[in-house]
Design an enzyme around this catalytic site. Structure first.
Site, short mmCIF file in Angstrom:
data_model
loop_
_atom_site.label_atom_id
_atom_site.label_comp_id
_atom_site.label_asym_id
_atom_site.label_seq_id
_atom_site.Cartn_x
_atom_site.Cartn_y
_atom_site.Cartn_z
N ASP A 33 -14.00 -80.20 120.68
CA ASP A 33 -13.68 -79.39 119.50
C ASP A 33 -12.03 -79.34 119.53
O ASP A 33 -11.25 -79.16 120.62
CB ASP A 33 -13.85 -77.89 119.35
CG ASP A 33 -13.94 -77.28 117.92
OD1 ASP A 33 -15.13 -77.18 117.53
OD2 ASP A 33 -12.91 -77.08 117.29
N THR A 85 -17.78 -80.62 106.60
CA THR A 85 -17.33 -81.59 105.48
C THR A 85 -17.12 -80.51 104.26
O THR A 85 -18.15 -80.54 103.34
CB THR A 85 -18.46 -82.53 105.28
OG1 THR A 85 -19.68 -81.97 105.22
CG2 THR A 85 -18.17 -83.63 106.32
N THR A 130 -23.11 -82.94 106.99
CA THR A 130 -23.62 -83.34 105.39
C THR A 130 -22.64 -84.37 104.74
O THR A 130 -21.41 -83.75 104.84
CB THR A 130 -23.86 -82.10 104.85
OG1 THR A 130 -24.76 -81.22 105.40
CG2 THR A 130 -24.65 -82.24 103.30
N ARG A 163 -30.93 -79.24 109.16
CA ARG A 163 -31.68 -78.30 108.34
C ARG A 163 -31.84 -76.75 108.53
O ARG A 163 -32.60 -76.40 108.10
CB ARG A 163 -32.79 -79.09 108.06
CG ARG A 163 -32.73 -80.59 107.79
CD ARG A 163 -33.94 -81.22 107.85
NE ARG A 163 -34.44 -81.71 106.78
CZ ARG A 163 -35.79 -82.35 106.68
NH1 ARG A 163 -36.48 -82.63 107.89
NH2 ARG A 163 -36.17 -82.68 105.62
N LYS A 215 -30.96 -84.85 102.92
CA LYS A 215 -30.28 -83.72 103.24
C LYS A 215 -29.84 -83.17 101.66
O LYS A 215 -29.85 -81.87 101.34
CB LYS A 215 -29.24 -83.88 104.15
CG LYS A 215 -28.17 -82.84 104.26
CD LYS A 215 -28.86 -81.56 104.81
CE LYS A 215 -27.72 -80.44 104.76
NZ LYS A 215 -28.18 -79.30 105.48
N CYS A 269 -23.12 -74.79 102.42
CA CYS A 269 -23.95 -75.75 102.32
C CYS A 269 -24.28 -75.83 100.84
O CYS A 269 -23.99 -76.77 100.13
CB CYS A 269 -25.05 -75.37 103.34
SG CYS A 269 -24.72 -75.10 104.87
N TYR A 326 -21.83 -64.37 102.83
CA TYR A 326 -22.46 -65.01 101.79
C TYR A 326 -24.03 -64.88 101.54
O TYR A 326 -24.59 -65.06 100.53
CB TYR A 326 -22.36 -66.26 102.02
CG TYR A 326 -23.02 -67.07 102.82
CD1 TYR A 326 -23.15 -67.20 104.26
CD2 TYR A 326 -24.05 -67.96 102.41
CE1 TYR A 326 -23.91 -67.92 104.99
CE2 TYR A 326 -24.96 -68.58 103.12
CZ TYR A 326 -24.78 -68.68 104.63
OH TYR A 326 -25.52 -69.32 105.33
N ARG A 334 -17.86 -67.48 104.31
CA ARG A 334 -17.39 -68.54 103.72
C ARG A 334 -18.06 -68.86 102.33
O ARG A 334 -18.98 -68.66 102.04
CB ARG A 334 -17.43 -70.00 104.56
CG ARG A 334 -16.65 -70.23 105.66
CD ARG A 334 -16.97 -71.12 106.63
NE ARG A 334 -18.29 -71.04 107.41
CZ ARG A 334 -18.96 -72.14 107.98
NH1 ARG A 334 -18.21 -73.23 108.34
NH2 ARG A 334 -19.77 -71.65 108.73
N1 SAJ Z 1 -29.33 -67.22 97.36
C1 SAJ Z 1 -29.75 -66.72 96.25
N2 SAJ Z 1 -30.95 -66.44 95.77
C2 SAJ Z 1 -32.05 -66.88 96.56
C3 SAJ Z 1 -31.63 -67.64 97.88
C4 SAJ Z 1 -30.42 -67.69 98.15
O1 SAJ Z 1 -28.85 -66.30 95.62
O2 SAJ Z 1 -33.11 -66.69 96.20
C5 SAJ Z 1 -27.96 -67.34 97.89
C6 SAJ Z 1 -27.54 -66.72 99.18
O3 SAJ Z 1 -27.31 -65.31 98.97
C7 SAJ Z 1 -26.57 -67.41 99.60
C8 SAJ Z 1 -26.90 -69.01 98.97
O4 SAJ Z 1 -27.87 -68.97 98.15
O5 SAJ Z 1 -25.35 -67.12 99.14
C9 SAJ Z 1 -27.28 -69.95 99.92
O6 SAJ Z 1 -28.12 -69.33 100.99
P1 SAJ Z 1 -29.60 -69.78 101.55
O7 SAJ Z 1 -30.46 -68.71 102.41
O8 SAJ Z 1 -30.40 -70.35 100.55
O9 SAJ Z 1 -29.10 -71.16 102.32
P2 SAJ Z 1 -28.13 -71.42 103.35
O10 SAJ Z 1 -26.73 -71.95 102.87
O11 SAJ Z 1 -27.78 -70.18 104.41
O12 SAJ Z 1 -28.82 -72.42 104.25
C10 SAJ Z 1 -28.99 -73.53 103.47
C11 SAJ Z 1 -30.68 -74.08 103.86
N3 SAJ Z 1 -31.21 -75.29 103.07
C12 SAJ Z 1 -32.22 -74.93 102.23
O13 SAJ Z 1 -33.04 -73.86 102.34
C13 SAJ Z 1 -32.79 -75.95 101.50
C14 SAJ Z 1 -30.75 -74.56 105.53
O14 SAJ Z 1 -32.19 -75.23 105.77
C15 SAJ Z 1 -29.65 -75.74 105.56
O15 SAJ Z 1 -29.77 -76.34 106.88
C16 SAJ Z 1 -28.21 -75.12 105.40
O16 SAJ Z 1 -28.13 -74.83 103.80
C17 SAJ Z 1 -27.16 -76.41 105.64
O17 SAJ Z 1 -26.80 -76.17 106.51
O18 SAJ Z 1 -27.33 -77.28 104.81
#
Ligand code: SAJ
Length: 435
Positions: A33, A85, A130, A163, A215, A269, A326, A334
């Site tokens: 890092d 990224t 990504t 993922r 992805k 993400c 978040y 973030r």
């Molecule tokens: N959110 C909503 N409504 C929902 C679900 C989520 O408003 O019904 C919001 C959450 O509060 C948050 C955002 O969306 O602000 C993203 O949260 P998330 O739980 O959907 O996803 P991340 O960003 O924590 O993780 C995602 C995942 N991708 C998918 O589910 C398709 C994870 O598997 C990936 O590895 C990750 O992105 C990544 O690193 O790309």
């Protein structure tokens, strides 16, 4: 192929758990890092991120003698790049009057450049970050070929997206299916051999650009589906409906599963990755762009709910903002829409005290954070629930009544849809509820 020693660039939410997994499975790992602060924390036995179980696994990896950390790479059998990224804050693109965000690939570029002097015949390089479609072929390979070796002939190159879901990273790293896209079939096989060290889910081999697109499609699919949930919340309010009830009833249909509305989409993400499609092909990704805009505008919709609860003038109104992460039960702030809402409230003249139980001492420009719930609500006119942390939706009405004079509750995540609040004299305003 056998991998005795590997080098992982980027010790963040993905690189650190991945490095620890390899190390606890018998591989010698050098974690790299460029942030000296992170190296120092890891060398003194700590970790710099909150992820359930990670501290124990890192400690085990270090104690086994298989995990070391340093600021620069060393020769190894395989190199994994897992650096962030993000997108550029100010360098925006434009297509037919629509503005879009562009990926900042500088960390991938410099991580790849740092590997070049250590590449040997037979090495494997895997990109996990990504990235916009074709990054492996168009950006990574030319940098690595600066070594004088030919990609796909002298050394192997693959793209393998992470993922895992923050909060469940350690389980998902092992159990989730892995996609490995090779520059050549031999590169995909080399990548598959590498991850088979600890991955128990199925490993699927394909080409590098398909793996990149897979992805982006996953996260874009989720973003678009959250956007429609958010749009439903606005429509429900207009039509005098409770969107949460309507979603629950719609989802009884065997082929419908509607996600949850909320204050917007955050994290590094889902709120970022769809832009990688837009940037690469703005003429072909109008729906994706609109979905991003809907989700980015959701904090404004929260503001309309706050006005409904507290009236048109927010000057001097005291609001306790509960949750800044978040999403629920993580410490990651973030791209958090909750932070955006606090900024909008402050701009409108409200006096906001924010409390984030997973990072009570966080420092965010323009946000007044207090270290306890009691301090946040002590003199509030209203409590605003921005993140559905378990500790918030399990809050006890009787206790809250003693902590705050506020009797107005504003709930953006359907965490407080309980009758006992109303019974105890609270007024409850819920996002997406027009009843
Ligand atoms: N959110 C909503 N409504 C929902 C679900 C989520 O408003 O019904 C919001 C959450 O509060 C948050 C955002 O969306 O602000 C993203 O949260 P998330 O739980 O959907 O996803 P991340 O960003 O924590 O993780 C995602 C995942 N991708 C998918 O589910 C398709 C994870 O598997 C990936 O590895 C990750 O992105 C990544 O690193 O790309």
């Amino acid at each position: 192929m056998e991998f005795k020693k590997i080098c992982i660039s980027g010790l963040g939410y993905i690189g650190l758990p991945t490095a620890s997994m390899f190390a606890t499975n018998g591989v010698q790992v050098l974690g790299v890092d460029t942030n000296p602060g992170i190296i120092e924390i890891l060398n003194s036995g700590g970790i710099h991120i909150h992820e359930p179980g990670l501290g124990e696994v890192v400690a085990e990896a270090v104690e086994s003698g298989n995990l070391r950390v340093a600021g620069t790479p060393e020769p190894a059998d395989a190199f994994i790049i897992a650096v962030p990224t993000p997108f550029f804050e100010h360098d925006l693109g434009e297509y037919e009057g629509q503005v879009y965000k562009k990926a900042d690939m500088r960390m991938v570029t410099s991580a790849a450049q740092a590997i070049v002097p250590h590449l040997r015949k037979g090495s494997l390089v895997v990109l996990e970050s990504t990235s916009p479609p074709r990054t492996t072929v168009d950006l990574l390979v030319p940098i690595l070929e600066g070594s004088g070796l030919k990609a796909g002939v002298d050394f192997y190159v693959a793209y393998s997206p992470e993922r895992v879901l923050p909060g469940q990273i350690l389980r998902e790293l092992v159990e989730n299916a892995r996609v490995i896209g090779g520059l050549t079939p031999e590169s995909a096989q080399a990548g598959s051999d590498l991850y088979a060290t600890f991955v128990r889910g199925e490993i699927h081999m394909t080409d590098a650009t398909t793996a990149e697109m897979v992805k982006l499609m996953e996260n874009t699919y989720r973003d678009v589906n959250i956007a429609i949930a958010n749009e439903f919340s606005r429509l429900a309010e207009r039509f005098g409906v409770d969107v949460w009830e309507a979603i629950q009833l719609s989802s009884l249909h065997p082929r419908v599963k509607i996600l949850s509305p909320g204050p917007g989409v955050g994290g590094h993400c889902i709120s970022v990755d769809p832009w990688f499609f837009v940037e690469s092909a703005p003429d072909l990704s109008r729906l994706i762009q609109r979905a991003r805009q809907v989700n980015d505008a959701q904090p404004e919709f929260v503001m309309s709910l706050v006005h409904k609860a507290l009236g048109p003038d927010l000057t001097g109104r005291k609001i306790a903002a509960l949750g800044l992460a978040y999403k629920p039960d993580v410490d990651d702030l973030r791209e958090s829409p909750a932070v955006e809402v606090v900024h909008l409230l402050t701009k409108a003249g409200a006096v906001v005290k924010a409390f984030e139980p997973f990072k009570p001492d966080a420092k965010i420009a323009g946000v007044q954070l207090v270290p306890t719930l009691a301090q946040a609500v002590a003199d509030a006119d209203a409590l605003l629930l921005l993140v559905n942390h378990t500790e918030f939706h399990q809050m006890n009405v009787e206790v809250i009544m003693t902590l705050t004079p506020a009797r107005v509750l504003i709930d953006t995540v359907n965490g407080w849809a309980r009758m006992d609040w109303v019974r105890e004299g609270f007024e409850l305003f819920r996002l997406g509820v027009g009843k």
